[in-house]
Write a protein that holds these residues in place. Structure first.
Motif, PDB file in Angstrom:
ATOM      1  N   GLU A 144      74.212  -5.239 -42.690  1.00 52.22           N
ATOM      2  CA  GLU A 144      73.831  -5.923 -43.924  1.00 52.22           C
ATOM      3  C   GLU A 144      72.933  -4.950 -44.670  1.00 52.22           C
ATOM      4  O   GLU A 144      71.980  -4.418 -44.092  1.00 52.22           O
ATOM      5  N   ALA A 145      73.246  -4.696 -45.945  1.00 55.91           N
ATOM      6  CA  ALA A 145      72.522  -3.658 -46.675  1.00 55.91           C
ATOM      7  C   ALA A 145      72.569  -3.918 -48.177  1.00 55.91           C
ATOM      8  O   ALA A 145      73.383  -4.710 -48.655  1.00 55.91           O
ATOM      9  N   ARG A 146      71.710  -3.194 -48.886  1.00 58.18           N
ATOM     10  CA  ARG A 146      71.746  -3.187 -50.346  1.00 58.18           C
ATOM     11  C   ARG A 146      72.530  -1.951 -50.792  1.00 58.18           C
ATOM     12  O   ARG A 146      72.380  -0.866 -50.220  1.00 58.18           O
ATOM     13  N   VAL A 147      73.363  -2.116 -51.806  1.00 60.60           N
ATOM     14  CA  VAL A 147      74.143  -1.006 -52.349  1.00 60.60           C
ATOM     15  C   VAL A 147      73.232  -0.179 -53.256  1.00 60.60           C
ATOM     16  O   VAL A 147      72.744  -0.666 -54.277  1.00 60.60           O
ATOM     17  N   VAL A 181      92.533   8.499 -47.632  1.00 58.64           N
ATOM     18  CA  VAL A 181      92.211   7.400 -46.716  1.00 58.64           C
ATOM     19  C   VAL A 181      90.969   6.629 -47.147  1.00 58.64           C
ATOM     20  O   VAL A 181      90.873   5.430 -46.927  1.00 58.64           O
ATOM     21  N   SER A 182      90.001   7.301 -47.746  1.00 54.17           N
ATOM     22  CA  SER A 182      88.735   6.668 -48.133  1.00 54.17           C
ATOM     23  C   SER A 182      88.484   6.890 -49.617  1.00 54.17           C
ATOM     24  O   SER A 182      87.918   7.914 -50.007  1.00 54.17           O
ATOM     25  N   PRO A 183      88.877   5.924 -50.461  1.00 58.56           N
ATOM     26  CA  PRO A 183      88.735   6.115 -51.898  1.00 58.56           C
ATOM     27  C   PRO A 183      87.337   5.839 -52.435  1.00 58.56           C
ATOM     28  O   PRO A 183      87.052   6.146 -53.578  1.00 58.56           O
ATOM     29  N   THR A 184      86.444   5.276 -51.604  1.00 60.16           N
ATOM     30  CA  THR A 184      85.118   4.874 -52.091  1.00 60.16           C
ATOM     31  C   THR A 184      84.044   5.191 -51.072  1.00 60.16           C
ATOM     32  O   THR A 184      84.211   4.947 -49.883  1.00 60.16           O
ATOM     33  N   ASP A 185      82.917   5.724 -51.573  1.00 62.44           N
ATOM     34  CA  ASP A 185      81.698   5.871 -50.793  1.00 62.44           C
ATOM     35  C   ASP A 185      80.664   4.905 -51.347  1.00 62.44           C
ATOM     36  O   ASP A 185      80.533   4.775 -52.567  1.00 62.44           O
ATOM     37  N   LEU A 186      79.936   4.261 -50.455  1.00 61.54           N
ATOM     38  CA  LEU A 186      78.772   3.477 -50.856  1.00 61.54           C
ATOM     39  C   LEU A 186      77.547   4.099 -50.207  1.00 61.54           C
ATOM     40  O   LEU A 186      77.550   4.369 -49.004  1.00 61.54           O
ATOM     41  N   ALA A 187      76.512   4.333 -51.013  1.00 64.21           N
ATOM     42  CA  ALA A 187      75.202   4.667 -50.459  1.00 64.21           C
ATOM     43  C   ALA A 187      74.542   3.323 -50.184  1.00 64.21           C
ATOM     44  O   ALA A 187      74.446   2.472 -51.072  1.00 64.21           O
ATOM     45  N   LEU A 188      74.136   3.109 -48.934  1.00 63.52           N
ATOM     46  CA  LEU A 188      73.605   1.813 -48.522  1.00 63.52           C
ATOM     47  C   LEU A 188      72.192   1.970 -47.971  1.00 63.52           C
ATOM     48  O   LEU A 188      71.879   2.979 -47.327  1.00 63.52           O
ATOM     49  N   TRP A 232      68.992  -0.338 -45.895  1.00 71.05           N
ATOM     50  CA  TRP A 232      68.632  -1.550 -45.152  1.00 71.05           C
ATOM     51  C   TRP A 232      67.158  -1.441 -44.757  1.00 71.05           C
ATOM     52  O   TRP A 232      66.543  -0.377 -44.907  1.00 71.05           O
ATOM     53  N   GLY A 233      66.606  -2.541 -44.244  1.00 71.39           N
ATOM     54  CA  GLY A 233      65.186  -2.538 -43.900  1.00 71.39           C
ATOM     55  C   GLY A 233      64.368  -2.176 -45.128  1.00 71.39           C
ATOM     56  O   GLY A 233      64.607  -2.712 -46.216  1.00 71.39           O
ATOM     57  N   PRO A 234      63.420  -1.235 -45.017  1.00 72.05           N
ATOM     58  CA  PRO A 234      62.591  -0.892 -46.172  1.00 72.05           C
ATOM     59  C   PRO A 234      63.383  -0.304 -47.332  1.00 72.05           C
ATOM     60  O   PRO A 234      62.964  -0.398 -48.482  1.00 72.05           O
ATOM     61  N   MET A 235      64.551   0.272 -47.056  1.00 73.90           N
ATOM     62  CA  MET A 235      65.366   0.853 -48.126  1.00 73.90           C
ATOM     63  C   MET A 235      66.237  -0.183 -48.835  1.00 73.90           C
ATOM     64  O   MET A 235      67.052   0.164 -49.694  1.00 73.90           O
ATOM     65  N   ALA A 236      66.050  -1.456 -48.513  1.00 71.19           N
ATOM     66  CA  ALA A 236      66.697  -2.531 -49.264  1.00 71.19           C
ATOM     67  C   ALA A 236      65.692  -3.249 -50.153  1.00 71.19           C
ATOM     68  O   ALA A 236      66.050  -4.152 -50.898  1.00 71.19           O
ATOM     69  N   ASP A 237      64.439  -2.838 -50.092  1.00 67.41           N
ATOM     70  CA  ASP A 237      63.348  -3.472 -50.848  1.00 67.41           C
ATOM     71  C   ASP A 237      63.344  -2.948 -52.285  1.00 67.41           C
ATOM     72  O   ASP A 237      63.135  -1.743 -52.505  1.00 67.41           O
ATOM     73  N   PRO A 238      63.571  -3.808 -53.286  1.00 66.02           N
ATOM     74  CA  PRO A 238      63.608  -3.346 -54.679  1.00 66.02           C
ATOM     75  C   PRO A 238      62.326  -2.630 -55.121  1.00 66.02           C
ATOM     76  O   PRO A 238      62.388  -1.709 -55.938  1.00 66.02           O
ATOM     77  N   ALA A 269      85.031  -4.694 -56.193  1.00 63.63           N
ATOM     78  CA  ALA A 269      84.081  -5.512 -56.966  1.00 63.63           C
ATOM     79  C   ALA A 269      82.615  -5.188 -56.659  1.00 63.63           C
ATOM     80  O   ALA A 269      81.724  -5.690 -57.336  1.00 63.63           O
ATOM     81  N   VAL A 270      82.344  -4.352 -55.662  1.00 63.36           N
ATOM     82  CA  VAL A 270      80.967  -4.054 -55.260  1.00 63.36           C
ATOM     83  C   VAL A 270      80.285  -3.166 -56.296  1.00 63.36           C
ATOM     84  O   VAL A 270      80.869  -2.193 -56.776  1.00 63.36           O
ATOM     85  N   ARG A 271      79.028  -3.516 -56.621  1.00 61.48           N
ATOM     86  CA  ARG A 271      78.239  -2.767 -57.590  1.00 61.48           C
ATOM     87  C   ARG A 271      76.858  -2.444 -57.024  1.00 61.48           C
ATOM     88  O   ARG A 271      76.336  -3.184 -56.187  1.00 61.48           O
ATOM     89  N   PRO A 272      76.243  -1.350 -57.503  1.00 64.50           N
ATOM     90  CA  PRO A 272      74.880  -1.023 -57.060  1.00 64.50           C
ATOM     91  C   PRO A 272      73.913  -2.179 -57.314  1.00 64.50           C
ATOM     92  O   PRO A 272      74.025  -2.898 -58.308  1.00 64.50           O
TER      93      PRO A 272
END
Length: 192
Positions: A59-62, A76-83, A85-91, A142-145
């Motif tokens: 579970e993470a923030r994009v 094979v992999s058309p998309t990368d997400l930088a994700l 979690w923990g303190p790096m999910a804190d706005p 549909a995923v967005r930052p």
């Protein structure tokens, strides 16, 4: 007069090429087919064998999104997400970190560290995603930052019939080249 017409034609062709390239880059990646269950050797996708290494869920923030069409991995992999979690999910933490992506890398920059450097390194990553089926491909499109997501699947190794090889990291303690996760994504959902 003839040279002027040839020059106009050249300019028009150049403009059309730029417009076509821009249009192509803005198109969503093509949907991937359903792949079924893994066999003894793993999954098959577009001339590649995808071998599961271990289960993965997060579970993470994009933090960022980058779509690829022209590099070797895009088959094979058309998309990368930088994700993050923990303190790096804190706005509040993220407001003090500049994030960028490109060429299959995720980069961050700070003026002053809002959290220790090691926490940034071990609580965020660039992840190369391989949708396991059309439903996952649609969800990924549909995923967005800024969104919070949950994903589940397998860390994998990809071997192309042409000798191409791509291997997932299997630890969150690494950084730099080879530290990204390569994930066969079986389930992806938004949490917000």
């Amino acid at each position: 007069m003839h040279a002027m017409n040839a020059r106009r034609l050249l300019y028009a062709l150049a403009a059309l090429s730029v417009l076509w390239l821009g249009w192509a880059m803005l198109q969503p990646p093509p949907p991937l087919p359903d792949h079924g269950q893994p066999g003894a050797a793993g999954y098959r996708l577009a001339g590649h064998t995808i071998t599961p290494l271990e289960p993965f869920q997060l579970e993470a923030r994009v933090l960022g999104r980058e779509d690829y069409r022209f590099d070797r991995g895009a088959q094979v992999s058309p998309t990368d997400l930088a994700l993050g979690w923990g303190p790096m999910a804190d706005p509040q933490v993220l407001a003090r970190i500049a994030i960028s992506q490109g060429n299959r890398w995720y980069r961050w920059r700070v003026e002053e560290f809002p959290i220790p450097r090691r926490e940034i390194e071990t609580h965020s990553a660039n992840m190369h995603l391989i949708p396991a089926n059309a439903a996952v491909a649609d969800a990924l499109a549909a995923v967005r930052p800024g969104q919070r997501i949950a994903l589940r699947g397998q860390l994998v190794e990809v071997k192309g019939d042409d000798g191409f090889r791509w291997l997932s990291s299997r630890t969150r303690e690494d950084t730099g080249d080879g530290a990204c996760e390569l994930i066969w994504v079986e389930q992806l959902s938004r949490l917000d």
